[in-house]
Write a protein that holds these residues in place. Structure first.
Motif, PDB file in Angstrom:
ATOM      1  N   ASN A 169      15.907 -35.110  26.230  1.00 39.11           N
ATOM      2  CA  ASN A 169      15.104 -35.125  27.100  1.00 39.11           C
ATOM      3  C   ASN A 169      13.609 -34.216  26.129  1.00 39.11           C
ATOM      4  OD1 ASN A 169      15.386 -35.514  29.539  1.00 39.11           O
ATOM      5  ND2 ASN A 169      15.744 -33.054  30.046  1.00 39.11           N
ATOM      6  N   ALA A 170      14.050 -34.883  24.937  1.00 37.54           N
ATOM      7  CA  ALA A 170      12.165 -34.360  23.479  1.00 37.54           C
ATOM      8  C   ALA A 170      11.345 -34.976  23.940  1.00 37.54           C
ATOM      9  CB  ALA A 170      13.820 -35.472  22.317  1.00 37.54           C
ATOM     10  N   ILE A 171      10.094 -34.442  23.447  1.00 33.15           N
ATOM     11  CA  ILE A 171       8.848 -35.202  23.910  1.00 33.15           C
ATOM     12  C   ILE A 171       8.925 -36.728  22.991  1.00 33.15           C
ATOM     13  CG2 ILE A 171       6.127 -34.887  23.992  1.00 33.15           C
ATOM     14  CD1 ILE A 171       7.164 -32.082  25.163  1.00 33.15           C
ATOM     15  N   THR A 172       8.391 -37.582  23.124  1.00 39.97           N
ATOM     16  CA  THR A 172       7.641 -38.614  22.164  1.00 39.97           C
ATOM     17  C   THR A 172       6.972 -39.216  22.714  1.00 39.97           C
ATOM     18  OG1 THR A 172       8.861 -40.273  23.959  1.00 39.97           O
ATOM     19  CG2 THR A 172      10.508 -39.540  22.165  1.00 39.97           C
ATOM     20  N   LEU A 173       5.761 -39.905  21.751  1.00 40.68           N
ATOM     21  CA  LEU A 173       4.641 -40.809  22.235  1.00 40.68           C
ATOM     22  C   LEU A 173       5.085 -41.502  23.152  1.00 40.68           C
ATOM     23  CD1 LEU A 173       3.830 -41.391  18.110  1.00 40.68           C
ATOM     24  CD2 LEU A 173       2.841 -39.316  19.260  1.00 40.68           C
ATOM     25  N   ARG A 174       5.703 -42.079  23.681  1.00 42.86           N
ATOM     26  CA  ARG A 174       5.653 -43.189  24.681  1.00 42.86           C
ATOM     27  C   ARG A 174       5.868 -42.493  25.884  1.00 42.86           C
ATOM     28  NH1 ARG A 174       9.499 -48.362  25.283  1.00 42.86           N
ATOM     29  NH2 ARG A 174       8.713 -49.497  26.533  1.00 42.86           N
ATOM     30  N   SER A 175       7.092 -41.921  26.097  1.00 44.70           N
ATOM     31  CA  SER A 175       7.634 -41.229  27.342  1.00 44.70           C
ATOM     32  C   SER A 175       6.703 -39.867  27.505  1.00 44.70           C
ATOM     33  CB  SER A 175       9.262 -40.943  27.305  1.00 44.70           C
ATOM     34  OG  SER A 175       9.429 -39.830  26.298  1.00 44.70           O
ATOM     35  N   GLY A 176       6.308 -38.662  26.493  1.00 42.09           N
ATOM     36  CA  GLY A 176       5.877 -37.595  27.031  1.00 42.09           C
ATOM     37  C   GLY A 176       4.234 -38.074  27.316  1.00 42.09           C
ATOM     38  N   GLN A 177       3.235 -38.625  27.492  1.00 44.01           N
ATOM     39  CA  GLN A 177       2.214 -38.624  27.325  1.00 44.01           C
ATOM     40  C   GLN A 177       1.049 -37.816  27.608  1.00 44.01           C
ATOM     41  OE1 GLN A 177       0.683 -42.862  29.182  1.00 44.01           O
ATOM     42  NE2 GLN A 177       2.285 -44.195  27.869  1.00 44.01           N
ATOM     43  N   ASP A 178       1.542 -37.199  28.598  1.00 45.19           N
ATOM     44  CA  ASP A 178       1.204 -35.912  28.714  1.00 45.19           C
ATOM     45  C   ASP A 178       0.904 -34.928  28.212  1.00 45.19           C
ATOM     46  OD1 ASP A 178      -0.040 -37.691  31.075  1.00 45.19           O
ATOM     47  OD2 ASP A 178       0.993 -36.527  32.044  1.00 45.19           O
ATOM     48  N   GLU A 179       2.987 -34.232  27.684  1.00 49.88           N
ATOM     49  CA  GLU A 179       2.666 -33.736  26.751  1.00 49.88           C
ATOM     50  C   GLU A 179       1.526 -33.387  25.158  1.00 49.88           C
ATOM     51  OE1 GLU A 179       4.491 -34.661  28.270  1.00 49.88           O
ATOM     52  OE2 GLU A 179       5.539 -33.370  29.617  1.00 49.88           O
ATOM     53  N   VAL A 180       1.848 -35.175  24.986  1.00 52.17           N
ATOM     54  CA  VAL A 180       1.015 -35.580  23.678  1.00 52.17           C
ATOM     55  C   VAL A 180      -0.513 -35.855  24.026  1.00 52.17           C
ATOM     56  CG1 VAL A 180       0.835 -37.230  22.071  1.00 52.17           C
ATOM     57  CG2 VAL A 180       3.001 -37.389  23.078  1.00 52.17           C
ATOM     58  N   ALA A 181      -1.338 -35.948  24.621  1.00 48.02           N
ATOM     59  CA  ALA A 181      -2.460 -35.434  25.246  1.00 48.02           C
ATOM     60  C   ALA A 181      -3.214 -34.357  25.111  1.00 48.02           C
ATOM     61  CB  ALA A 181      -2.860 -36.142  26.128  1.00 48.02           C
ATOM     62  N   ARG A 182      -1.841 -33.163  25.802  1.00 50.98           N
ATOM     63  CA  ARG A 182      -2.153 -31.792  25.506  1.00 50.98           C
ATOM     64  C   ARG A 182      -2.709 -31.420  24.572  1.00 50.98           C
ATOM     65  NH1 ARG A 182      -0.242 -31.773  30.885  1.00 50.98           N
ATOM     66  NH2 ARG A 182       2.407 -31.059  29.823  1.00 50.98           N
ATOM     67  N   ALA A 183      -1.321 -31.472  23.975  1.00 51.22           N
ATOM     68  CA  ALA A 183      -1.466 -31.165  22.540  1.00 51.22           C
ATOM     69  C   ALA A 183      -2.286 -31.373  21.071  1.00 51.22           C
ATOM     70  CB  ALA A 183       0.469 -31.832  21.814  1.00 51.22           C
ATOM     71  N   LEU A 184      -2.963 -33.020  21.469  1.00 49.81           N
ATOM     72  CA  LEU A 184      -4.109 -33.839  20.897  1.00 49.81           C
ATOM     73  C   LEU A 184      -5.051 -32.400  21.392  1.00 49.81           C
ATOM     74  CD1 LEU A 184      -5.093 -35.730  18.302  1.00 49.81           C
ATOM     75  CD2 LEU A 184      -5.203 -37.227  21.282  1.00 49.81           C
ATOM     76  N   ILE A 185      -5.462 -32.378  22.182  1.00 52.67           N
ATOM     77  CA  ILE A 185      -6.803 -31.642  22.710  1.00 52.67           C
ATOM     78  C   ILE A 185      -6.667 -30.848  22.322  1.00 52.67           C
ATOM     79  CG2 ILE A 185      -7.438 -30.759  24.534  1.00 52.67           C
ATOM     80  CD1 ILE A 185      -6.522 -32.495  26.248  1.00 52.67           C
ATOM     81  N   THR A 186      -5.031 -29.758  21.964  1.00 50.56           N
ATOM     82  CA  THR A 186      -5.438 -28.265  21.524  1.00 50.56           C
ATOM     83  C   THR A 186      -5.626 -28.342  19.839  1.00 50.56           C
ATOM     84  OG1 THR A 186      -3.730 -27.342  22.758  1.00 50.56           O
ATOM     85  CG2 THR A 186      -3.948 -25.844  20.741  1.00 50.56           C
ATOM     86  N   GLU A 187      -5.332 -29.575  18.958  1.00 53.18           N
ATOM     87  CA  GLU A 187      -5.245 -29.414  18.101  1.00 53.18           C
ATOM     88  C   GLU A 187      -6.736 -30.048  17.561  1.00 53.18           C
ATOM     89  OE1 GLU A 187      -3.227 -31.541  13.892  1.00 53.18           O
ATOM     90  OE2 GLU A 187      -2.415 -31.322  15.288  1.00 53.18           O
ATOM     91  N   LEU A 188      -7.444 -31.082  18.164  1.00 52.14           N
ATOM     92  CA  LEU A 188      -8.511 -31.656  18.193  1.00 52.14           C
ATOM     93  C   LEU A 188     -10.037 -30.054  18.035  1.00 52.14           C
ATOM     94  CD1 LEU A 188      -8.945 -34.643  20.369  1.00 52.14           C
ATOM     95  CD2 LEU A 188      -9.168 -34.378  17.175  1.00 52.14           C
ATOM     96  N   GLN A 189      -9.448 -29.236  19.418  1.00 52.60           N
ATOM     97  CA  GLN A 189     -10.065 -27.767  20.216  1.00 52.60           C
ATOM     98  C   GLN A 189     -10.105 -26.751  18.614  1.00 52.60           C
ATOM     99  OE1 GLN A 189     -12.853 -28.048  22.110  1.00 52.60           O
ATOM    100  NE2 GLN A 189     -13.160 -26.569  20.946  1.00 52.60           N
ATOM    101  N   ALA A 190      -8.912 -26.970  18.058  1.00 51.31           N
ATOM    102  CA  ALA A 190      -8.958 -26.447  15.985  1.00 51.31           C
ATOM    103  C   ALA A 190      -9.639 -26.635  15.445  1.00 51.31           C
ATOM    104  CB  ALA A 190      -7.796 -25.574  16.164  1.00 51.31           C
ATOM    105  N   ARG A 191      -9.851 -28.013  14.974  1.00 53.16           N
ATOM    106  CA  ARG A 191     -10.301 -28.361  13.945  1.00 53.16           C
ATOM    107  C   ARG A 191     -12.083 -28.422  14.735  1.00 53.16           C
ATOM    108  NH1 ARG A 191      -7.465 -31.967  10.787  1.00 53.16           N
ATOM    109  NH2 ARG A 191      -5.190 -31.736  11.023  1.00 53.16           N
ATOM    110  N   PHE A 192     -12.145 -28.970  15.379  1.00 54.39           N
ATOM    111  CA  PHE A 192     -13.810 -29.337  16.210  1.00 54.39           C
ATOM    112  C   PHE A 192     -14.730 -27.650  15.748  1.00 54.39           C
ATOM    113  CE2 PHE A 192     -13.210 -33.739  18.213  1.00 54.39           C
ATOM    114  CZ  PHE A 192     -13.102 -33.902  16.968  1.00 54.39           C
TER     115      PHE A 192
END
Length: 289
Positions: A169-192
């Motif tokens: 049940n590891a999160i991957t780019l292909r199967s864990g789209q919702d978790e990956v999107a949340r991680a991307l938003i968090t990192e983008l917000q920190a950078r912006f």
């Protein structure tokens, strides 16, 4: 970073009232010049009217104007319509509307080191006009560069797809789209954050193996799918053979010794696990001469 500049409300007023006052002073200056014949007084009223008119500016909905006087930030105005502020203030307008950033397709290595292609769509808007204009040199270019850096970092943090070397049940780019999107938003917000920009949404728009390994990875996925299917077939066949032997024994249809059971199990497994149609052989007995 240097001393942070944050947005503060600007001192501004209704522009329609000031426009009326300015045009009134200009008209009064012409009246004084023509009727009283006093050019100095008329010139003073005219300059005052022009000064009032110079302080006018127009703002559309979801637009702000940052006011600076001799290089000093004097606040931002977010009121839509005709506005008036200090005529000496420089009004720099900035859009507060939501914007789309379609990042270019990037070639990076995932957590396993496999080269992949990845891209994302980011929805963002300016939250703090002062930070966007004065904290970074070009906030739009800043958003583009930081978005690409965040996407690259995201790709190296996750594997492209499941594999034997990953935990269950590891999160991957292909199967864990919702978790990956949340991680991307968090990192983008920190950078912006330093640019006064807020991330509204972010989603991966393109994800694929790099062309040089795409065919190899496709064969690997096909092999994994075949192995998984074979495992299910064998598991089902064993269950069916077990049920057959149990049924024969319970109903006492036929009594088989261990050797005959082994032969029956072998024949049934061949029939059930074969990927081709089997042809039964009927034993019609022995022909004696």
């Amino acid at each position: 970073m240097s001393h942070a500049i944050v947005e503060t409300p600007a001192r501004s007023t209704n522009g329609y009232l000031m426009a009326g006052a300015g045009f009134g002073l200009v008209a009064f200056a012409f009246f004084v010049l023509t009727r009283a014949g006093n050019p100095l007084l008329a010139g003073a009223f005219f300059l005052l009217g022009v000064a009032l008119l110079a302080g006018l500016y127009m703002l559309a909905p979801n637009q702000a104007a940052a006011l600076t006087v001799f290089g000093r930030y004097n606040g931002s105005d977010r009121e839509a319509g005709l506005r008036w502020a200090n005529p000496l203030a420089f009004k720099r307008k900035i859009s507060l509307r939501a914007r789309n950033l379609n990042a270019p397709i990037l070639k990076v290595n995932d957590a396993r080191g496999n080269p992949i292609e990845i891209s994302a769509v980011v929805v963002w808007q300016v939250r703090d006009s002062a930070q966007a204009l004065f904290q970074v040199d070009d906030y739009e270019a800043y958003v583009r560069v930081q978005a690409e850096a965040a996407i690259r970092h995201l790709a190296t943090s996750y594997a492209y797809d499941d594999g034997e070397d990953l935990p269950h049940n590891a999160i991957t780019l292909r199967s864990g789209q919702d978790e990956v999107a949340r991680a991307l938003i968090t990192e983008l917000q920190a950078r912006f954050a330093d640019a006064g920009v807020e991330v509204l949404d972010a989603k991966i728009s393109h994800l694929a193996y790099a062309p040089e390994i795409a065919q190899v990875m496709l064969r690997r996925q096909q092999a994994e799918a075949i192995i998984s299917a074979r495992q299910k077939i064998v598991h089902g066949a064993v269950s069916m053979v077990e049920a057959a032997l149990k049924g024969l024994s319970e109903r006492e249809i036929v009594h088989l010794d261990d050797e005959r059971k082994a032969a029956m199990v072998s024949n049934l497994l061949v029939v059930l696990c074969s990927d081709k149609d089997t042809q039964p052989i009927v034993n019609a007995g022995t022909l004696y001469s």
